[in-house]
Design an enzyme around this catalytic site. Structure first.
Site, PDB file in Angstrom:
ATOM      1  N   HIS A 122       0.876  -1.173   0.000  1.00  0.00           N
ATOM      2  CA  HIS A 122       0.000   0.000   0.000  1.00  0.00           C
ATOM      3  C   HIS A 122       0.916   1.227   0.000  1.00  0.00           C
ATOM      4  O   HIS A 122       2.024   1.169   0.547  1.00  0.00           O
ATOM      5  CB  HIS A 122      -0.826  -0.054   1.296  1.00  0.00           C
ATOM      6  CG  HIS A 122      -1.917   0.957   1.407  1.00  0.00           C
ATOM      7  ND1 HIS A 122      -1.673   2.273   1.703  1.00  0.00           N
ATOM      8  CD2 HIS A 122      -3.257   0.839   1.283  1.00  0.00           C
ATOM      9  CE1 HIS A 122      -2.816   2.920   1.762  1.00  0.00           C
ATOM     10  NE2 HIS A 122      -3.800   2.075   1.507  1.00  0.00           N
ATOM     11  N   ASP A 201       3.370  -4.489   7.762  1.00  0.00           N
ATOM     12  CA  ASP A 201       2.080  -3.828   7.600  1.00  0.00           C
ATOM     13  C   ASP A 201       1.002  -4.910   7.714  1.00  0.00           C
ATOM     14  O   ASP A 201       0.797  -5.681   6.777  1.00  0.00           O
ATOM     15  CB  ASP A 201       2.014  -3.128   6.240  1.00  0.00           C
ATOM     16  CG  ASP A 201       0.639  -2.541   5.962  1.00  0.00           C
ATOM     17  OD1 ASP A 201      -0.264  -2.686   6.819  1.00  0.00           O
ATOM     18  OD2 ASP A 201       0.456  -1.953   4.877  1.00  0.00           O
ATOM     19  N   GLN A 204      -4.175  -5.575   6.756  1.00  0.00           N
ATOM     20  CA  GLN A 204      -5.111  -6.530   6.145  1.00  0.00           C
ATOM     21  C   GLN A 204      -4.963  -7.924   6.738  1.00  0.00           C
ATOM     22  O   GLN A 204      -5.558  -8.875   6.226  1.00  0.00           O
ATOM     23  CB  GLN A 204      -4.885  -6.589   4.620  1.00  0.00           C
ATOM     24  CG  GLN A 204      -5.044  -5.258   3.908  1.00  0.00           C
ATOM     25  CD  GLN A 204      -6.443  -4.685   4.017  1.00  0.00           C
ATOM     26  OE1 GLN A 204      -7.393  -5.371   4.411  1.00  0.00           O
ATOM     27  NE2 GLN A 204      -6.599  -3.419   3.676  1.00  0.00           N
ATOM     28  N   LYS A 227     -10.430  -1.054  10.116  1.00  0.00           N
ATOM     29  CA  LYS A 227     -10.550  -2.200   9.211  1.00  0.00           C
ATOM     30  C   LYS A 227     -10.925  -3.468   9.980  1.00  0.00           C
ATOM     31  O   LYS A 227     -11.043  -4.542   9.410  1.00  0.00           O
ATOM     32  CB  LYS A 227      -9.238  -2.415   8.462  1.00  0.00           C
ATOM     33  CG  LYS A 227      -8.904  -1.279   7.482  1.00  0.00           C
ATOM     34  CD  LYS A 227      -7.742  -1.671   6.605  1.00  0.00           C
ATOM     35  CE  LYS A 227      -7.076  -0.488   5.938  1.00  0.00           C
ATOM     36  NZ  LYS A 227      -7.891   0.150   4.902  1.00  0.00           N
ATOM     37  N   CYS A 367      -4.647   2.583  -3.700  1.00  0.00           N
ATOM     38  CA  CYS A 367      -3.405   3.049  -3.049  1.00  0.00           C
ATOM     39  C   CYS A 367      -2.249   2.097  -3.312  1.00  0.00           C
ATOM     40  O   CYS A 367      -1.415   1.872  -2.424  1.00  0.00           O
ATOM     41  CB  CYS A 367      -3.599   3.246  -1.547  1.00  0.00           C
ATOM     42  SG  CYS A 367      -4.889   4.411  -1.160  1.00  0.00           S
TER      43      CYS A 367
END
Lengths: 409, 123
Positions: A122, A201, A204, A227, A367
């Site tokens: 991202h 990261d 997700q 999220k 993104c």
């Protein structure tokens, strides 16, 4: 048994009708819907114990402080952190990454050092390193993917050099759906260069599967509340205690100091030295509830539910001529996100036509422009799943796609 | 609101003035940051440099974007530069025969913005 239909009842927005029809929300990768218990919990702060944290010697302020810190304890245990003090609250994943970049990397990296990031990141895990590189004369190397959308493990051996100070890598791609093997990646990186840090990261990953930061053995892990059924405006930076001790804050102000004199200031210990100013108290408290809600559903169960939706979606998508998606075809290493292209139809038009039947998807490059450039597509139409997604929702998406095909045939 | 009317689909599938212009006087390019779509405009001016004599556009885009470019390039041929500079969103919406939601305004306006940027560079 995991029952998405029953879970839907907890989400007020899913009872809303637009033009007399139910909503099919397929954009959870962008942000998730919020269940009633989270909304109620956030409201509880506003209706029962609105007060600032860490300073009032009165009942409601103590309640607010306890609820705020309890969210930290819940979060730490949810991700397997060694102690709650390793959990820093920020505004979002982007800010968590910038906090790591400004408070650690900007101070300790030297010109000539190297940072590795991947083509599937991202922008929030890409641009900070690119810009830091410019500021400090640091070279940024890009780790590529196979045509199937997997990180090329063989390439990693060459990318991690004695000069490499950091690998910034996603645990699950917001476009390809790829779930990356973080434990294995960290092991390889530390074997090649024990001084190279790994920032994951997990925006997700944490919402969709069991995550244990100690099993990963990474150095920094970042993710967002919004999220994972929580309020917007809350992010998390987890880092190993000794790293947090070493880091200097880049945001100065109230709440983060223990002593201030005219000529010097003593900062609080982590995590509070990174949380300057009055925080988003209600948001953090609501986030704690989201963590409890997800824990009650069970992260193993959520992953199994989404894996089932992924295999169903792959099967259904194959039946539509001209519909393609990026990323791996194996549901075992794929999360519930599909970035699609459709012959003769632009993603904007797909999203617009699906909107006519309340099927909400995202169109654009999500993104992740470098990744789209890599695969030679300008944009894609993305459908993504979560705890409240059902097979009927995927069917509604397919019906919409067939209508789009008819319009543009 | 029927965004995908026959007329829009016709311009999308068979865009007018699509391609390049031999000996163009001015050109410009605009990008839609929300999707990465690009449009390029090439313009030939009249001998007195006051009017658009001929125009072409190229690039990839959604139906709204391409139809807007196709219709607009037909309209601006023969217009003076001040006339072109006066065109705005209501004009484009009238051309397309529809109103646009905020998320689609940029798609429809991109060709106009590119044309105005190009002719502005003349002065």
């Amino acid at each position: 048994m995991f029952d998405a239909k029953k879970i839907q009842k907890d989400f007020p927005q899913l009872t809303r009708k637009i033009n007399g029809k139910r909503i099919v929300y397929l954009d959870s990768t962008a942000t998730s819907l919020k269940p009633r218990p989270v909304i109620d919990k956030e409201n509880e702060y506003y209706t029962q114990y609105t007060a600032n944290v860490f300073r009032g010697i009165y009942t409601t302020s103590e309640e607010a402080t306890a609820a705020y810190e309890n969210a930290r304890v819940l979060t730490a245990s949810f991700i397997g952190a060694a102690t709650p003090e390793e959990v820093v609250f920020t505004r979002n994943t982007s800010e968590s990454i910038n906090l790591a970049a400004y408070s650690y990397m900007l101070n300790s990296f030297q010109p000539g050092d190297r940072v590795v990031t991947t083509i599937m990141e991202h922008h929030s895990n890409f641009v900070p390193w690119q810009q830091l590189g410019r500021k400090r004369g640091i070279m940024v190397d890009i780790w590529g993917v196979t045509p199937d959308g997997l990180l090329d493990m063989a390439a990693l051996e060459k990318l991690i050099t004695p000069k490499t100070k950091l690998l910034a890598v996603t645990a699950a791609s917001n476009v390809l759906g790829t779930i990356t093997p973080i434990t294995e990646i960290v092991r390889v990186v530390k074997r090649l260069n024990p001084h190279c840090l790994v920032l994951v990261d997990a925006a997700q990953a944490v919402p969709h599967m069991p995550v244990n930061v100690q099993e990963w053995d990474a150095d920094f892990v970042v993710f967002s509340s919004h999220k994972m059924l929580g309020p917007t405006g809350i992010g998390v930076l987890w880092a190993k205690r000794e790293l947090l001790e070493e880091m200097t804050p880049f945001n100065y102000g109230g709440d983060m100091i223990s002593e201030v004199h005219v000529d010097r200031t003593v900062f609080k210990a982590p995590p509070h030295k990174f949380e300057a100013g009055t925080p988003h108290i209600a948001g953090v408290i609501g986030f704690g509830k989201a963590v409890e809600y997800l824990s009650a559903l069970g992260m193993e169960n959520i992953r199994a539910h989404e894996r089932d939706l992924v295999s169903y979606a792959i099967k259904q998508f194959h039946a539509v001529a001209g519909l393609e998606f990026l990323g791996p075809k194996n549901p075992d290493i794929r999360g519930g996100v599909f970035a699609c292209t459709l012959k003769n139809a632009h993603p904007h038009d797909i999203a617009q036509l699906l909107n006519e039947t309340n099927v909400f998807i995202r169109a654009g490059n999500h993104c992740a422009m470098p990744l789209h450039e890599h695969f030679g597509v300008v944009s894609t139409a993305r459908a993504s799943f979560y705890v409240y997604t059902t097979r009927e929702d995927i069917d509604a998406f397919i019906e919409g796609i067939l209508r789009v095909q008819k319009t543009f045939s | 609101m029927d965004l995908y009317r026959e007329q829009i689909l016709d311009h999308y599938k068979h865009p007018r003035n699509f391609g390049h212009l031999e000996g163009a006087h001015v050109m410009s390019e605009e990008i839609n940051v929300s999707c990465g779509d690009k449009i390029a405009i090439e313009i030939q001016l009249s001998d007195d440099k006051e009017r658009i004599a001929d125009i072409r556009f190229s690039g990839e885009g959604c139906a709204i974007n391409q139809a807007s470019a196709s219709m607009l390039t037909e309209e601006v041929k023969g217009m003076t530069i001040p006339q072109v500079m006066k065109l705005d969103l209501p004009y484009i919406e009238k051309l397309l025969g529809t109103t646009l939601t905020p998320s689609r305004v940029k798609c429809a306006l991109l060709p106009l913005e590119a044309i105005q940027k190009a002719v502005q560079s003349v002065r």
